[in-house]
Enzyme design. Structure first.
Site, PDB file in Angstrom:
ATOM      1  CD  GLU A  46       8.353   1.009  10.770  1.00 23.35           C
ATOM      2  OE1 GLU A  46       7.370   1.297  10.080  1.00 23.35           O
ATOM      3  OE2 GLU A  46       9.233   0.179  10.406  1.00 23.35           O
ATOM      4  CB  CYS A  92      -1.919   0.570   8.574  1.00 25.34           C
ATOM      5  SG  CYS A  92      -0.739   1.915   8.568  1.00 25.34           S
ATOM      6  CG  ASN A 134      -0.428  -0.092   2.501  1.00 21.68           C
ATOM      7  OD1 ASN A 134       0.704  -0.559   2.676  1.00 21.68           O
ATOM      8  ND2 ASN A 134      -1.170   0.337   3.497  1.00 21.68           N
ATOM      9  CD  GLU A 146       5.106  -0.019  13.104  1.00 18.12           C
ATOM     10  OE1 GLU A 146       3.922   0.348  13.188  1.00 18.12           O
ATOM     11  OE2 GLU A 146       5.989   0.349  13.892  1.00 18.12           O
TER      12      GLU A 146
HETATM   13  P1  NAD Z   1       0.302  -9.097   4.195  1.00 22.57           P
HETATM   14  O1  NAD Z   1       0.557  -9.406   5.623  1.00 22.57           O
HETATM   15  O2  NAD Z   1      -0.456 -10.059   3.374  1.00 22.57           O
HETATM   16  O3  NAD Z   1       1.695  -8.882   3.408  1.00 22.57           O
HETATM   17  C1  NAD Z   1       2.660  -7.951   3.853  1.00 22.57           C
HETATM   18  C2  NAD Z   1       4.032  -8.421   3.402  1.00 22.57           C
HETATM   19  O4  NAD Z   1       4.333  -9.652   4.052  1.00 22.57           O
HETATM   20  C3  NAD Z   1       4.147  -8.699   1.907  1.00 22.57           C
HETATM   21  O5  NAD Z   1       5.436  -8.316   1.461  1.00 22.57           O
HETATM   22  C4  NAD Z   1       3.991 -10.226   1.823  1.00 22.57           C
HETATM   23  O6  NAD Z   1       4.611 -10.786   0.702  1.00 22.57           O
HETATM   24  C5  NAD Z   1       4.701 -10.633   3.105  1.00 22.57           C
HETATM   25  N1  NAD Z   1       4.307 -11.945   3.627  1.00 22.57           N
HETATM   26  C6  NAD Z   1       3.114 -12.592   3.475  1.00 22.57           C
HETATM   27  N2  NAD Z   1       3.151 -13.779   4.129  1.00 22.57           N
HETATM   28  C7  NAD Z   1       4.375 -13.866   4.708  1.00 22.57           C
HETATM   29  C8  NAD Z   1       5.004 -14.843   5.537  1.00 22.57           C
HETATM   30  N3  NAD Z   1       4.378 -15.975   5.889  1.00 22.57           N
HETATM   31  N4  NAD Z   1       6.245 -14.602   5.983  1.00 22.57           N
HETATM   32  C9  NAD Z   1       6.885 -13.459   5.654  1.00 22.57           C
HETATM   33  N5  NAD Z   1       6.352 -12.508   4.862  1.00 22.57           N
HETATM   34  C10 NAD Z   1       5.101 -12.699   4.402  1.00 22.57           C
HETATM   35  O7  NAD Z   1      -0.348  -7.649   4.188  1.00 22.57           O
HETATM   36  P2  NAD Z   1      -0.945  -6.851   2.950  1.00 22.57           P
HETATM   37  O8  NAD Z   1      -2.349  -7.242   2.755  1.00 22.57           O
HETATM   38  O9  NAD Z   1      -0.013  -6.935   1.799  1.00 22.57           O
HETATM   39  O10 NAD Z   1      -0.851  -5.351   3.503  1.00 22.57           O
HETATM   40  C11 NAD Z   1      -1.870  -4.729   4.134  1.00 22.57           C
HETATM   41  C12 NAD Z   1      -1.712  -4.851   5.640  1.00 22.57           C
HETATM   42  O11 NAD Z   1      -0.562  -4.111   6.065  1.00 22.57           O
HETATM   43  C13 NAD Z   1      -2.878  -4.245   6.365  1.00 22.57           C
HETATM   44  O12 NAD Z   1      -3.240  -5.068   7.433  1.00 22.57           O
HETATM   45  C14 NAD Z   1      -2.320  -2.919   6.864  1.00 22.57           C
HETATM   46  O13 NAD Z   1      -2.995  -2.387   7.973  1.00 22.57           O
HETATM   47  C15 NAD Z   1      -0.915  -3.286   7.162  1.00 22.57           C
HETATM   48  N6  NAD Z   1      -0.064  -2.082   7.227  1.00 22.57           N
HETATM   49  C16 NAD Z   1       0.380  -1.652   8.448  1.00 22.57           C
HETATM   50  C17 NAD Z   1       1.149  -0.493   8.546  1.00 22.57           C
HETATM   51  C18 NAD Z   1       1.623   0.014   9.879  1.00 22.57           C
HETATM   52  O14 NAD Z   1       2.515   0.862   9.906  1.00 22.57           O
HETATM   53  N7  NAD Z   1       1.075  -0.452  10.992  1.00 22.57           N
HETATM   54  C19 NAD Z   1       1.479   0.215   7.378  1.00 22.57           C
HETATM   55  C20 NAD Z   1       1.012  -0.248   6.157  1.00 22.57           C
HETATM   56  C21 NAD Z   1       0.241  -1.415   6.088  1.00 22.57           C
END
Ligand code: NAD
Length: 492
Positions: A463, A289, A157, A255
């Site tokens: 962060e 997020c 995102n 995060e």
């Molecule tokens: P996701 O957890 O599906 O994927 C995030 C990342 O993790 C991707 O690079 C993905 O390839 C990787 N990943 C997936 N499975 C993994 C595993 N088993 N081991 C290691 N890496 C793995 O999340 P998403 O749907 O791509 O992103 C959206 C989410 O991110 C939402 O929940 C959002 O709230 C969160 N987010 C949080 C913040 C914050 O600062 N708190 C910022 C941006 C997004």
């Protein structure tokens, strides 16, 4: 960049040891969500590429980078920030097309990425030890050493700003990095790796290994030669990451997701609160997020607020991300749009009323109109789970106690915003809301220098701030005997 899908000539898809090259993993079609067209085909990372990147990072730490002082690390971070500024138009175009977000928003994100790097450049030299008070003939001091090789995983995102937010503190502290962007959005991170190398970071300090989470991400997290994992993504994946990192006692920061409230009191200035609340949910098409997706409005102004909010949401400009007038671009994919729409349908089936939006438009891309759901039951999935799309719910409340009960009654705790004209109420609410950041009459969420992170299942670690550096250093205590050998405690 090649735009061919020919498996024999894909674009370079990994950046390892200072070299942009083709990975040895799967051929990936990198899409433009707004058109549904392919932007580029590239061969991404395999687990062997991850191993090579970790080895390159370790080699950098054991080589020149491990001897590079804080002042030089600061200089390089400043240079990387300037390189981003110089490449801002190209980076914004790449990011806007790859993520589907409006160009006007992405231009701000590129500036934010450079600002984050500048902040950590400025504080790199603040990582310092201290003399410890033990006295007598003993002298003790602490060294603050880089934690080592860092595996950093970011979602789709905010690919560039998240990558910068991960790299900057790690590099300021003297670590080497293996960055794993999302499989769908690797372009700006690969460019960042190239820029880092071009401004003088030695080969191996920054490596970029795009690939899928289940194989490439999981391999990085479990890797025995990775010392720390910093992960941004969903709470469900965060659970997996924490579990896997436990196998080698890695340092972990997470995060994760959010379900943040925007709270509007009857004494708020609606001229400010309405457009700011609209921005707080619909920027990034709700794929954020910190989206304030649950809006609570005190009963006295509820109807007036809803009327103005729906009117403003209904005239938002949804469309071509590259049009400077566009306010809402495309969602990341049609698959994701189906998920978002599913939340709306299920809320409707439970009796919630949809004021505007809530339908899937025809045509190319993965667009979704800004949607407002009135007064859904607080226990519904649309109220409790992260929708990650342009869907706001608006719920009335009676008083502070009433809204605090509802606002805190979710498993997340990332962000909250309070709108009030009462100067005492803002700090009072801030102390009672379970959230890592509370904005009072202010919708924006992150600034370099201000800690950003979650309570509860929104994760841990902070962060963008000085405290972030602590996550990237180990503390080593040194104890010296300074008296005569004959009086040494081991001869006593
Ligand atoms: P996701 O957890 O599906 O994927 C995030 C990342 O993790 C991707 O690079 C993905 O390839 C990787 N990943 C997936 N499975 C993994 C595993 N088993 N081991 C290691 N890496 C793995 O999340 P998403 O749907 O791509 O992103 C959206 C989410 O991110 C939402 O929940 C959002 O709230 C969160 N987010 C949080 C913040 C914050 O600062 N708190 C910022 C941006 C997004």
């Amino acid at each position: 960049m090649s735009s061919t899908a020919d498996p024999d000539s894909p674009s370079a898809g990994v950046f390892i040891g200072g070299e942009l090259r083709s990975g040895s993993g799967a051929l990936q079609h990198i899409m433009e969500p707004a058109t549904g067209e392919q932007l580029v085909a590239m061969r991404l990372a395999s687990v062997d590429d991850v191993d090579a990147a970790v080895a390159a990072a370790r080699g950098a730490l054991e080589g020149r980078w491990g001897r590079t002082g804080a002042v030089d690390r600061s200089r390089l971070l400043h240079a990387l920030a300037s390189a981003i500024d110089d490449d801002a138009a190209g980076l914004a175009n790449l990011e806007s097309r790859n993520v589907g977000k409006p160009i006007s928003a992405v231009e701000g994100e590129v500036k934010a990425a450079a600002a984050t790097l500048r902040y950590f450049a400025s504080v790199a030299a603040s990582v310092e030890g201290r003399a410890n008070p033990i006295g007598g003939s003993l002298l003790s001091y602490t060294l603050r050493e880089p934690v080592g090789v860092c595996g950093q995983i970011v979602p789709w995102n905010y690919p560039l700003t998240m990558a910068a937010a991960k790299l900057a503190p790690a590099l300021a502290a003297g670590c080497a990095v293996v960055l794993k962007p999302d499989v769908a959005t690797p372009l700006s991170a690969l460019r960042l790796g190239e820029l880092a190398h071009a401004v003088g970071f030695p080969a191996g300090v920054v490596n970029v290994v795009p690939g899928d989470g289940a194989n490439i991400g999981a391999h990085l997290v479990a890797h025995p030669d990775v010392d720390k994992v910093s992960f941004t993504g969903s709470t469900a994946t965060g659970v997996e990451v924490m579990r896997s990192a436990a196998g080698t006692i890695k340092r972990v920061s997470l995060e994760l997701g959010g379900k943040s409230p925007g709270i509007v009191f009857g004494d708020a200035d609606l001229e400010e609160a309405v457009p700011a609340s609209v921005w707080s949910i619909y920027s990034a098409a709700g794929q954020s997020c910190e989206a304030r997706s649950r809006i609570f409005v005190q009963r006295a102004v509820h109807d007036a607020f809803v009327e103005r909010f729906v009117e403003r949401a209904g005239r938002m400009r949804v469309g071509d991300p590259l049009d400077p007038e566009t306010e809402i671009g495309s969602l990341i994919s049609r698959q994701h749009r189906e998920r978002v729409h599913g939340f709306v349908e299920s809320a409707q089936a439970e009796g919630a009323h949809v004021h505007c939006g809530g339908t899937v438009p025809s045509g190319a891309g993965a667009f979704y109109e800004p949607t407002v759901i009135a007064d859904p039951d607080h226990a519904l999935s649309v109220e409790q789970d992260e929708v990650f799309g342009p869907v706001a719910t608006i719920i009335p409340f009676d008083d502070e106690a009433d809204v605090l009960r509802m606002a805190n009654d979710v498993r997340y705790g990332l962000m909250a915003t309070v709108w009030t004209g009462n100067p005492a109420r803002g700090p009072r609410m801030a102390s009672r809301l379970k959230a890592g950041t509370v904005g009072v009459n202010m919708p924006y969420t992150s600034f370099p220098g201000v800690p950003f992170g979650g309570y509860k299942q929104s994760g841990f670690g902070r962060e963008f701030a000085l405290a972030t550096l602590d996550d990237y250093v180990e503390t080593k205590s040194v104890i010296l005997w300074t008296g005569s050998r004959s009086a040494s405690p081991i001869n006593a």
